[in-house]
Design a protein around this motif. Sequence first.
Motif, mmCIF file in Angstrom:
data_model
loop_
_atom_site.group_PDB
_atom_site.id
_atom_site.type_symbol
_atom_site.label_atom_id
_atom_site.label_comp_id
_atom_site.label_asym_id
_atom_site.label_seq_id
_atom_site.Cartn_x
_atom_site.Cartn_y
_atom_site.Cartn_z
ATOM 1 N N ALA A 64 0.833 -1.215 0.000
ATOM 2 C CA ALA A 64 0.000 0.000 0.000
ATOM 3 C C ALA A 64 0.864 1.261 0.000
ATOM 4 C CB ALA A 64 -0.940 0.002 1.207
ATOM 5 N N LYS A 65 1.991 1.209 0.749
ATOM 6 C CA LYS A 65 2.868 2.376 0.833
ATOM 7 C C LYS A 65 3.854 2.470 -0.328
ATOM 8 C CE LYS A 65 5.172 3.566 4.515
ATOM 9 N NZ LYS A 65 5.016 4.925 5.007
ATOM 10 N N GLY A 66 4.037 1.360 -1.034
ATOM 11 C CA GLY A 66 5.106 1.306 -2.030
ATOM 12 C C GLY A 66 6.457 1.352 -1.348
ATOM 13 N N ARG A 67 6.558 0.669 -0.183
ATOM 14 C CA ARG A 67 7.763 0.770 0.642
ATOM 15 C C ARG A 67 8.656 -0.449 0.460
ATOM 16 N NH1 ARG A 67 7.832 2.666 6.782
ATOM 17 N NH2 ARG A 67 9.475 1.412 7.695
ATOM 18 N N PRO A 68 9.971 -0.263 0.396
ATOM 19 C CA PRO A 68 10.877 -1.411 0.305
ATOM 20 C C PRO A 68 10.687 -2.320 1.514
ATOM 21 C CG PRO A 68 12.067 0.667 0.027
ATOM 22 C CD PRO A 68 10.695 1.015 0.487
ATOM 23 N N PRO A 150 3.688 1.640 10.101
ATOM 24 C CA PRO A 150 4.565 2.708 9.655
ATOM 25 C C PRO A 150 3.734 3.967 9.517
ATOM 26 C CG PRO A 150 3.836 1.463 7.762
ATOM 27 C CD PRO A 150 3.185 0.828 8.985
ATOM 28 N N SER A 151 4.369 5.088 9.226
ATOM 29 C CA SER A 151 3.613 6.296 8.926
ATOM 30 C C SER A 151 2.734 6.040 7.699
ATOM 31 C CB SER A 151 4.582 7.456 8.684
ATOM 32 O OG SER A 151 5.598 7.071 7.775
ATOM 33 N N ALA A 152 1.528 6.616 7.689
ATOM 34 C CA ALA A 152 0.522 6.283 6.665
ATOM 35 C C ALA A 152 0.632 7.166 5.421
ATOM 36 C CB ALA A 152 -0.876 6.378 7.263
ATOM 37 N N ASN A 153 1.857 7.316 4.918
ATOM 38 C CA ASN A 153 2.094 8.068 3.690
ATOM 39 C C ASN A 153 2.577 7.106 2.603
ATOM 40 O OD1 ASN A 153 4.360 7.990 5.677
ATOM 41 N ND2 ASN A 153 5.548 8.538 3.849
ATOM 42 N N SER A 154 2.517 7.542 1.345
ATOM 43 C CA SER A 154 3.218 6.811 0.302
ATOM 44 C C SER A 154 4.705 6.952 0.585
ATOM 45 C CB SER A 154 2.941 7.414 -1.072
ATOM 46 O OG SER A 154 1.621 7.182 -1.450
ATOM 47 N N PRO A 158 6.235 13.237 2.551
ATOM 48 C CA PRO A 158 6.221 13.668 3.955
ATOM 49 C C PRO A 158 5.186 12.859 4.744
ATOM 50 C CG PRO A 158 6.183 15.574 2.471
ATOM 51 C CD PRO A 158 5.978 14.359 1.616
ATOM 52 N N SER A 159 5.476 12.568 6.001
ATOM 53 C CA SER A 159 4.546 11.801 6.831
ATOM 54 C C SER A 159 3.238 12.566 7.008
ATOM 55 C CB SER A 159 5.173 11.514 8.196
ATOM 56 O OG SER A 159 6.280 10.668 8.029
ATOM 57 N N PRO A 160 2.117 11.843 7.181
ATOM 58 C CA PRO A 160 0.806 12.488 7.258
ATOM 59 C C PRO A 160 0.469 12.933 8.677
ATOM 60 C CG PRO A 160 0.560 10.110 7.233
ATOM 61 C CD PRO A 160 2.034 10.369 7.212
ATOM 62 N N VAL A 187 6.019 15.250 14.151
ATOM 63 C CA VAL A 187 7.110 14.431 13.598
ATOM 64 C C VAL A 187 7.092 13.078 14.302
ATOM 65 C CG1 VAL A 187 8.622 16.321 12.886
ATOM 66 C CG2 VAL A 187 8.858 15.331 15.180
ATOM 67 N N GLU A 188 7.631 12.067 13.630
ATOM 68 C CA GLU A 188 7.557 10.702 14.147
ATOM 69 C C GLU A 188 8.361 10.540 15.443
ATOM 70 O OE1 GLU A 188 8.931 11.655 11.383
ATOM 71 O OE2 GLU A 188 8.208 10.557 9.635
ATOM 72 N N SER A 189 8.078 9.424 16.120
ATOM 73 C CA SER A 189 8.679 9.146 17.420
ATOM 74 C C SER A 189 10.204 9.049 17.350
ATOM 75 C CB SER A 189 8.135 7.817 17.957
ATOM 76 O OG SER A 189 8.471 6.764 17.069
HETATM 77 MG MG MG Z 1 7.759 6.794 7.741
#
Ligand code: MG
Length: 354
Positions: A64-68, A150-154, A158-160, A187-189
């Motif tokens: 869904a994220k297109g993440r490696p 993970p963060s819910a961005n593509s 930038p993170s959502p 910003v993320e944890s």
């Molecule tokens: Mg992230």
Amino acid sequence: MRVKSDMRTEYYRITDFSGPDMDAIRKAGQIIASGGLVAFPTETVYGLGGSALSADSAGKIYRAKGRPSDNPLIVHISDIKDAEKIAYVNEAYYALAEAFMPGPLTVVMHKKDIIPDAVTGGLDSVAVRYPDNRVALELIKAAGVPVAAPSANSSGMPSPTTAGHVMNDLDGKIDMILDYGECSIGVESTVISLKDNGCEILRPGAVTADMLHTVLKDVGINPAVINPSEAGDRPRSPGMKYRHYSPRAEVILVDLPEDRFIDYVNSVADDKTGVFATEKEAEKFRCTVLLTGDDYTPEELNHSVFGLLRKADDLELGKVYVKLPPAEGAYLALYNRLIRSAAGKILRPDTEER
Ligand code: MG
Ligand code: TXA
């Protein structure tokens, strides 16, 4: 490649945790428990949640994220002790948990077999986080399993920090979105890995090195936090090696004091130029101002940075200038996100030609 999908994403706005809200959260929990994906708010950024006990769910998250798939997911829990179900915990974890949890701190520890390798990108460690957001906590409880998110961005974006950002990236690719307004931190944890008597910061966040130091003797900062080119091919935290937080607009970090920064930006600005500025400085710029808040405080900047990077694209800006923040203290999280969205480059007009 963009994959078209005709999955319908159900959107639900949580307001007051009354009956219908709790029904929606229960439904979202069932979706996760049965292998689906739900985007949900945390105090840092929105997460894309799936069951942390399922390799299949992890696969769906990566797609869904297109993440490696070698970039591991953080596993979210709703009680300090639940870490024991998924990781080999020690005293340092409990000391940190008492001081900072629930909150924006993620602790990497040796993983237990219940967590599939697909969740941790093949690593033998797992990142554990107990978020401080009521919707997140009710959702994890309703799911009845730890939630990989993970963060819910593509991937790369930038993170959502709002449900709108999530919709923009993932509508039609996930089962449900729970909207609970803007994330408070933005910003993320902070991600740390525990060492013998201390820890190493792998990703800076709202829990700073000084704060960690009140609990642990030895607090190190991984060099790639400040200089992304030091991440190498096999970094301690795989996320370090990927391009990140990049809007289409070019982000240009400028190392100049405030007054010189204003003059410099005005001297190069055209109608596609944007600049990060506070309310007070806004009128001094002759280009599009992306408002960060009243003062240049780390809290306000953290809160606004990702939304402003997305806004730059909405406004179809070509370049966005940002004054380089200090690479220390409460500014370190912001510095880390900006240096990565600027592909590691810092412009020093005093000492170099462009
Ligand atoms: Mg992230
Ligand atoms: O605030 C947050 O942490 C958000 C919200 C949703 O909780 N989550 C988040 O997840 O930012 P993500 O996947 O976008 O970033 C996770 C970071 C990555 O840099 C990853 O490499 C690192 O944590 N990480 C995860 N597991 C790890 C592990 N076992 N060892 C080292 N680094 C790990």
